[in-house]
Design a protein around this motif. Structure first.
Motif, PDB file in Angstrom:
ATOM      1  N   PRO A  62      94.898  64.278   2.657  1.00  0.00           N
ATOM      2  CA  PRO A  62      93.901  64.416   3.681  1.00  0.00           C
ATOM      3  C   PRO A  62      92.514  64.066   3.099  1.00  0.00           C
ATOM      4  CG  PRO A  62      93.929  66.712   2.867  1.00  0.00           C
ATOM      5  CD  PRO A  62      94.999  65.864   1.981  1.00  0.00           C
ATOM      6  N   THR A  63      92.649  63.687   1.897  1.00  0.00           N
ATOM      7  CA  THR A  63      91.135  63.461   1.169  1.00  0.00           C
ATOM      8  C   THR A  63      90.558  62.079   1.183  1.00  0.00           C
ATOM      9  OG1 THR A  63      92.406  63.136  -0.995  1.00  0.00           O
ATOM     10  CG2 THR A  63      91.624  65.315  -0.677  1.00  0.00           C
ATOM     11  N   GLY A  64      89.349  61.885   1.024  1.00  0.00           N
ATOM     12  CA  GLY A  64      88.509  60.577   0.978  1.00  0.00           C
ATOM     13  C   GLY A  64      88.350  60.203   2.513  1.00  0.00           C
ATOM     14  N   ALA A  65      87.654  58.811   2.645  1.00  0.00           N
ATOM     15  CA  ALA A  65      87.511  58.339   3.792  1.00  0.00           C
ATOM     16  C   ALA A  65      88.715  58.009   4.677  1.00  0.00           C
ATOM     17  CB  ALA A  65      86.689  57.032   3.636  1.00  0.00           C
ATOM     18  N   VAL A  66      89.941  57.489   4.035  1.00  0.00           N
ATOM     19  CA  VAL A  66      90.959  56.865   4.497  1.00  0.00           C
ATOM     20  C   VAL A  66      91.892  58.181   5.034  1.00  0.00           C
ATOM     21  CG1 VAL A  66      91.125  54.900   3.065  1.00  0.00           C
ATOM     22  CG2 VAL A  66      92.259  56.726   2.317  1.00  0.00           C
ATOM     23  N   SER A 444      93.460  31.890  12.130  1.00  0.00           N
ATOM     24  CA  SER A 444      92.978  33.054  12.762  1.00  0.00           C
ATOM     25  C   SER A 444      94.456  34.074  12.418  1.00  0.00           C
ATOM     26  CB  SER A 444      93.452  32.644  14.553  1.00  0.00           C
ATOM     27  OG  SER A 444      92.428  31.851  14.886  1.00  0.00           O
ATOM     28  N   LEU A 445      94.219  34.519  11.285  1.00  0.00           N
ATOM     29  CA  LEU A 445      95.070  35.130  10.667  1.00  0.00           C
ATOM     30  C   LEU A 445      94.581  36.360   9.653  1.00  0.00           C
ATOM     31  CD1 LEU A 445      98.326  35.709   9.560  1.00  0.00           C
ATOM     32  CD2 LEU A 445      97.663  33.997   7.817  1.00  0.00           C
ATOM     33  N   SER A 446      95.279  37.677   9.968  1.00  0.00           N
ATOM     34  CA  SER A 446      94.669  38.776   9.124  1.00  0.00           C
ATOM     35  C   SER A 446      95.878  39.284   8.239  1.00  0.00           C
ATOM     36  CB  SER A 446      93.879  39.930   9.880  1.00  0.00           C
ATOM     37  OG  SER A 446      93.019  39.647  10.707  1.00  0.00           O
ATOM     38  N   LEU A 447      95.770  39.796   7.176  1.00  0.00           N
ATOM     39  CA  LEU A 447      96.712  40.328   6.432  1.00  0.00           C
ATOM     40  C   LEU A 447      96.651  41.934   6.193  1.00  0.00           C
ATOM     41  CD1 LEU A 447      96.933  37.546   3.385  1.00  0.00           C
ATOM     42  CD2 LEU A 447      98.216  37.645   5.606  1.00  0.00           C
ATOM     43  N   ILE A 448      97.424  42.707   6.672  1.00  0.00           N
ATOM     44  CA  ILE A 448      97.387  44.123   6.376  1.00  0.00           C
ATOM     45  C   ILE A 448      98.886  44.545   5.694  1.00  0.00           C
ATOM     46  CG2 ILE A 448      95.838  44.186   8.300  1.00  0.00           C
ATOM     47  CD1 ILE A 448      98.062  45.654   9.829  1.00  0.00           C
ATOM     48  N   GLY A 449      98.736  45.933   5.445  1.00  0.00           N
ATOM     49  CA  GLY A 449      99.769  46.567   5.094  1.00  0.00           C
ATOM     50  C   GLY A 449      99.870  46.812   3.661  1.00  0.00           C
ATOM     51  N   SER A 450     100.924  47.362   3.177  1.00  0.00           N
ATOM     52  CA  SER A 450     101.104  47.684   1.723  1.00  0.00           C
ATOM     53  C   SER A 450     101.089  46.737   0.791  1.00  0.00           C
ATOM     54  CB  SER A 450     102.273  48.856   1.564  1.00  0.00           C
ATOM     55  OG  SER A 450     103.655  48.000   1.898  1.00  0.00           O
ATOM     56  N   ILE A 461      97.098  52.564   6.981  1.00  0.00           N
ATOM     57  CA  ILE A 461      96.565  52.838   8.458  1.00  0.00           C
ATOM     58  C   ILE A 461      95.122  52.240   8.380  1.00  0.00           C
ATOM     59  CG2 ILE A 461      95.730  54.652  10.039  1.00  0.00           C
ATOM     60  CD1 ILE A 461      98.056  55.955   9.208  1.00  0.00           C
ATOM     61  N   PHE A 462      94.327  52.401   7.420  1.00  0.00           N
ATOM     62  CA  PHE A 462      93.002  51.755   6.982  1.00  0.00           C
ATOM     63  C   PHE A 462      93.076  50.303   7.190  1.00  0.00           C
ATOM     64  CE2 PHE A 462      88.876  51.542   5.546  1.00  0.00           C
ATOM     65  CZ  PHE A 462      88.074  52.609   6.288  1.00  0.00           C
ATOM     66  N   SER A 463      94.078  49.652   6.558  1.00  0.00           N
ATOM     67  CA  SER A 463      93.802  48.366   6.676  1.00  0.00           C
ATOM     68  C   SER A 463      94.088  47.753   7.864  1.00  0.00           C
ATOM     69  CB  SER A 463      95.068  47.783   5.508  1.00  0.00           C
ATOM     70  OG  SER A 463      96.286  47.693   6.360  1.00  0.00           O
TER      71      SER A 463
END
Length: 476
Positions: A62-66, A444-450, A461-463
């Motif tokens: 639960p710690t930190g902003a994320v 028009s592309l965003s990269l998210i995930g591990s 989730i934060f990404s």
């Protein structure tokens, strides 16, 4: 903004869709998931007798902003009543073990533990921390985790504790993994404060501002170390999926394998096995290699960078035993590569989350993790390895490490292929290069995930949230 396509229905893709859905700027969200289920590596088995087994992440910090951000989402989804917290005072938080020289050793904790020489270490950990302040700052822009810790805290801690930690978190080799990308807090502490100790005391740089809502406030007040959900962590992606299904702006597609994405006049045309969809913007939550195989040849530099992000395969074996069979109580134990290269660790699931035991009859649930960066070396090709062999290897480890002679009453073998990306040296440069290419080509592309900015559930989730904020902030 009209239509956004989200590629991948794991927790990253679902989180991005959730944040998109909350904005009136978006007309339609199309989620394309190749498998039969949403949730990705957040995967729980719920037996009819009430027992719950996790095949992926089992506890979320639960710690930190994320961490606060995830708890805020849990609050919004109405899951606060299902949270199972584990506090720092809990035995699972205080007792973590290493299996070294064929023995279990409790990791030092508290001031007394740090002041004394505790096996398997040859000197007090506080001595290493105290001497660390005198070590000069590195001028390199990246370094392996093993090299970094050896230089600052000594080779023994790097060989035993940090080697084991990297196997538990990344299923990876600390001699190859990047400290800057895997543990940015440590890297920034040295760069900004000249010392890990000073960085921990004074802070090592700015972090995102995420206000704490009631559940996050409660976690801080009660000193939670981790948490799960009553029906397993898969409840989180299930709840997000339920939220999205209620929105008239969201289309959820299972069995939707993305074959190719091509630029179009308005953005992208996404070719599936049985048709195509159009979108103004794509948020890709696909693994890096999976995305690379769908991009047009005009994106060759990006394709190459994506293909260079390695992954590892982990065998996760869930075991249930009748009665109390553990010789010690704690979260579990990790195994350094010098002890057993293919056995990463064993989690004592019944200790932190007894609520997941079947309510009638006393049992002990364990999870054995094997392989990772050493999978091929010990088990061979993941395509040909037999479940029976993995189960036998896991039960033998439980017998050898914990002295358990009984046979498990229930078992489940999950082979998680390519489940954890490996952030090798220079990973930050690779990610920067990819995003620079996307920006220069005005894609028009965003990269998210591990694959990019952190492998934890919170990071992923934060990404998704960050990508949505950047997209809507840009007013594209």
């Amino acid at each position: 903004m009209k239509t956004v396509a989200v590629l991948g229905g794991g927790i990253g893709g679902l989180a991005a869709s959730y944040y998109l859905c909350k904005s009136p700027q978006v007309t339609k969200v199309i989620v394309l998931e190749s498998s039969s289920r949403f949730g990705g590596w957040l995967w729980s088995t719920r037996r009819s007798d009430g027992a719950v087994f996790e095949h992926g992440p089992r506890g979320i910090r639960p710690t930190g902003a994320v961490g606060r951000n995830t708890l805020n989402m849990v609050d919004d989804l109405g899951l606060a009543g299902d949270v199972l917290p584990v506090t720092y005072s809990h035995v699972a938080s205080k007792n973590r073990y290493l299996y070294v020289n064929k023995q279990l050793h409790r990791m030092p904790s508290g001031i007394s533990g740090l002041l004394r020489t505790v096996p398997p270490f040859s000197r007090p950990i506080l001595w290493s921390v105290g001497m660390e302040i005198l070590v000069k700052k590195s001028k390199e822009d990246d370094e392996s985790i093993h090299s970094f810790v050896s230089r600052r805290l000594g080779k023994e801690l790097a060989d035993i504790a940090v080697d084991s930690l990297c196997r538990g978190v990344f299923a990876g080799d600390c001699r190859k993994l990047s400290v800057r990308s895997c543990f940015p807090v440590l890297y920034n502490a040295e760069q900004r404060r000249g010392s890990l100790a000073l960085g921990m005391l004074l802070g090592s740089g700015p972090s995102p501002v995420v206000p704490a809502r009631p559940l996050a406030q409660r976690s801080a007040k009660e000193s939670w170390a981790q948490w799960s959900l009553r029906r397993g962590v898969e409840s989180l992606p299930e709840s997000i999926t339920g939220f999205l299904q209620k929105s008239s702006r969201v289309e959820l597609h299972r069995h939707a394998v993305v074959k190719q994405i091509c630029p179009s006049a308005s953005g992208w045309k996404i070719h599936l096995e049985d048709g195509a969809v159009s979108a103004d913007h794509i948020i890709s939550a696909l693994p890096a290699k999976a995305l690379s195989s769908t991009l047009p040849s005009s994106c060759q530099p990006l394709i190459q960078e994506l293909q260079d992000i390695a992954t590892v395969t982990v065998a996760v074996v869930n075991l249930e035993y009748d009665g109390s069979i553990l010789p010690v109580m704690g979260f579990g134990h990790l195994v350094p590569s010098s002890e057993d290269r293919s056995l990463l660790g064993i989690v004592y699931d019944s200790v932190p989350f007894p609520e997941h035991n079947k309510p009638n009859g006393h049992t002990t649930r364990l999870t054995v993790m094997m392989g990772g960066a050493w999978f091929q070396e010990d088990f061979g090709d993941p395509e040909t390895v037999k479940e029976e062999h993995l189960l036998q290897r896991a039960t033998e480890a439980v017998q050898t490490h914990l002295g358990v002679t009984s046979v498990p009453s229930w078992s489940w073998v999950a082979l998680e292929r390519d489940c954890i990306p490996q952030y090798y040296l220079g990973h930050h440069r690779r990610v920067d290069s990819m995003r620079t290419f996307i920006k220069k080509k005005n894609l028009s592309l965003s990269l998210i995930g591990s694959s990019y900015d952190g492998v934890s559930v919170n990071d992923v989730i934060f990404s998704g949230r960050t990508a949505v904020e950047e997209l809507l902030g840009a007013g594209v």
